[in-house]
Write a protein that holds these residues in place. Sequence first.
Motif, PDB file in Angstrom:
ATOM      1  N   UNK A   1      31.620  36.190  36.180  1.00 55.22           N
ATOM      2  CA  UNK A   1      32.734  36.729  35.818  1.00 55.22           C
ATOM      3  C   UNK A   1      32.784  38.233  35.907  1.00 55.22           C
ATOM      4  N   UNK A   2      31.711  39.047  36.044  1.00 61.16           N
ATOM      5  CA  UNK A   2      31.633  40.527  35.977  1.00 61.16           C
ATOM      6  C   UNK A   2      31.912  40.746  37.588  1.00 61.16           C
ATOM      7  N   UNK A   3      31.484  39.681  38.452  1.00 60.79           N
ATOM      8  CA  UNK A   3      31.740  40.253  40.076  1.00 60.79           C
ATOM      9  C   UNK A   3      30.540  40.206  40.619  1.00 60.79           C
ATOM     10  N   UNK A   4      29.445  40.098  39.949  1.00 60.47           N
ATOM     11  CA  UNK A   4      27.999  40.117  40.591  1.00 60.47           C
ATOM     12  C   UNK A   4      28.064  38.601  41.352  1.00 60.47           C
ATOM     13  N   UNK A   5      27.538  38.693  42.643  1.00 58.14           N
ATOM     14  CA  UNK A   5      27.445  37.632  43.409  1.00 58.14           C
ATOM     15  C   UNK A   5      25.785  37.165  43.360  1.00 58.14           C
ATOM     16  N   UNK A   6      25.581  35.807  42.970  1.00 55.20           N
ATOM     17  CA  UNK A   6      24.312  35.407  42.804  1.00 55.20           C
ATOM     18  C   UNK A   6      23.926  34.417  44.015  1.00 55.20           C
ATOM     19  N   UNK A   7      22.930  34.605  44.844  1.00 55.35           N
ATOM     20  CA  UNK A   7      22.435  33.881  46.029  1.00 55.35           C
ATOM     21  C   UNK A   7      21.008  33.073  45.594  1.00 55.35           C
ATOM     22  N   UNK A   8      21.206  31.942  45.745  1.00 50.92           N
ATOM     23  CA  UNK A   8      19.992  30.946  45.605  1.00 50.92           C
ATOM     24  C   UNK A   8      19.372  30.365  46.824  1.00 50.92           C
TER      25      UNK A   8
END
Length: 58
Positions: free
Chosen positions: A51-58
């Motif tokens: 929601x805050x705009x941070x992109x998570x890559x796993x």
Amino acid sequence: MDAETHAGASVPKGLVDDREGELAASQRAIVEEIGTRIRGRFERIGKDKQRGGKIIIA
């Protein structure tokens, strides 16, 4: 226990530098946080935007 920990363990995480790719950043974060390199085949699982705009890559 929060979402990042389970039984006292946490998931290594970090930011991708301009000079490196996603895999290199992941490998660097693992070395920095647990002090060892992991060998073998790596596979990208997915990508999500918080929601805050941070992109998570796993």
